[in-house]
Design an enzyme around this catalytic site. Structure first.
Site, short mmCIF file in Angstrom:
data_model
loop_
_atom_site.label_atom_id
_atom_site.label_comp_id
_atom_site.label_asym_id
_atom_site.label_seq_id
_atom_site.Cartn_x
_atom_site.Cartn_y
_atom_site.Cartn_z
N GLU A 34 0.89 -1.21 -0.11
CA GLU A 34 0.21 -0.04 -0.03
C GLU A 34 0.82 1.11 0.05
O GLU A 34 0.66 2.26 0.90
CB GLU A 34 -0.90 -0.01 1.08
CG GLU A 34 -2.28 0.62 0.75
CD GLU A 34 -3.54 0.53 1.72
OE1 GLU A 34 -4.34 1.18 1.43
OE2 GLU A 34 -3.17 -0.23 2.65
N TYR A 104 0.20 -7.60 -2.16
CA TYR A 104 -0.89 -6.64 -1.20
C TYR A 104 -2.18 -7.15 -1.99
O TYR A 104 -2.46 -7.02 -2.93
CB TYR A 104 -0.90 -5.06 -1.58
CG TYR A 104 -1.82 -4.13 -1.10
CD1 TYR A 104 -2.57 -4.63 0.28
CD2 TYR A 104 -2.54 -3.21 -1.95
CE1 TYR A 104 -3.60 -4.10 0.77
CE2 TYR A 104 -3.71 -2.76 -1.27
CZ TYR A 104 -4.24 -2.89 0.08
OH TYR A 104 -5.11 -2.16 0.63
N ASP A 145 0.41 -8.36 3.04
CA ASP A 145 -1.02 -8.10 3.61
C ASP A 145 -1.86 -8.93 2.93
O ASP A 145 -2.35 -8.51 1.54
CB ASP A 145 -1.33 -6.50 3.58
CG ASP A 145 -2.76 -6.35 3.88
OD1 ASP A 145 -3.23 -7.37 4.51
OD2 ASP A 145 -3.12 -5.17 3.88
N ASN A 147 -5.01 -9.60 3.59
CA ASN A 147 -6.37 -9.48 4.01
C ASN A 147 -7.41 -10.73 3.92
O ASN A 147 -8.46 -10.56 3.76
CB ASN A 147 -7.12 -8.65 2.75
CG ASN A 147 -6.78 -7.07 2.67
OD1 ASN A 147 -7.09 -6.48 3.99
ND2 ASN A 147 -6.32 -6.50 1.98
N ASP A 243 -1.95 1.56 9.92
CA ASP A 243 -2.85 0.71 11.05
C ASP A 243 -2.49 -0.77 10.94
O ASP A 243 -3.19 -1.60 11.78
CB ASP A 243 -4.45 0.75 10.30
CG ASP A 243 -4.55 0.71 8.67
OD1 ASP A 243 -3.40 0.41 8.04
OD2 ASP A 243 -5.76 0.47 8.30
#
Length: 253
Positions: A34, A104, A145, A147, A243
């Site tokens: 990101e 990502y 990441d 997700n 985050d």
């Protein structure tokens, strides 16, 4: 050899945090997600001044991935070969004999949505490509990441049946494991409620309401070299943090 993954949620905003963290940890390889910046805006001079080389695959406003390394980076691949996608989500390279794939993974927005279907197609394409990559590169790390929180213990109960914890997403994660990879974090005893992401809202970090969605999978050829795998929550405590927290795996022959 220490390899880390970190979704910085805007490299421009988080660059001071990243540089301080690199100086403090001296990790060998860092996979960033990101970036939210085009290649022409990548802060290469600052990264090199910190002692790292970098390859990147950027995109304005959204997505973007990079691999930073203290050693030579070779055989770079951007995006999933054969998968038509405008989103910049994958970069792979070889460092010290280890194939490092930085991803990502799509968020998916909501179960059953068009973005969710795209996420599942993307995961299938990734899995098919990695099968071929692993045939060439026995020592491979899939960092990023994802997700996806692969098990119930990787998510607080508030996320029951929501995006990131749905059955299709978890099945896709298990398909990656079935290629011959292991979740490095779960090779060790870990504290309960170990998460790598916390919402900015509702004091989620302070309350430890989060998800473990940042992962480092290692192939069987590397499994015996894994010495530790930890989530570094320190950067999440800073002002204007990402985050996500970095996750670090240590390899040693």
């Amino acid at each position: 050899m220490k390899i880390a993954t970190w979704n910085v949620n805007s490299l421009k905003v988080r660059l001071p945090h990243l540089l301080d963290w690199l100086a403090a940890t001296q990790v060998d390889v860092v996979c960033l997600q990101e970036l939210k910046c085009e290649d022409k805006s990548f802060p290469l001079a600052e990264i090199e001044a910190a002692g790292y080389r970098a390859v990147f695959n950027g995109q304005k406003t959204y997505n973007g991935v990079a691999i930073l390394s203290r050693s030579e980076i070779t055989d770079v691949v951007r995006n999933i070969p054969g998968f038509d996608d405008e989103q910049r989500r994958i970069i792979a390279a070889t460092v010290n004999g280890v194939r490092v794939v930085c991803g990502y993974f799509p968020n998916g927005q909501a179960v059953g949505s068009e973005k969710f279907e795209y996420k599942l197609r993307w995961l299938t394409a990734l899995t098919d490509w990695l099968r071929a990559e692993m045939a060439v590169h026995a020592k491979l790390v899939l960092a990023g990441d994802y997700n996806v929180a692969p098990e119930d213990r990787d998510a607080t109960p508030e996320w029951h049946d929501e995006i990131h914890v749905s059955v299709p997403e978890r099945e896709a994660f298990r398909a990656l494991l079935a290629l011959g990879m292991t979740d490095a974090f779960r090779m060790f005893d870990q504290a309960e409620k170990s998460y790598s992401w916390w919402d900015y809202r509702m004091m989620a970090f302070r309350r430890n309401v989060g998800l473990r969605i940042d992962h480092l999978l290692v192939t069987d050829a590397l499994k015996g070299e894994v010495k530790s795998c930890v989530i570094d929550k320190a950067p999440r405590k800073l002002e204007r943090p990402s985050d996500h927290a970095p996750v670090i795996v240590e390899l040693g022959g």
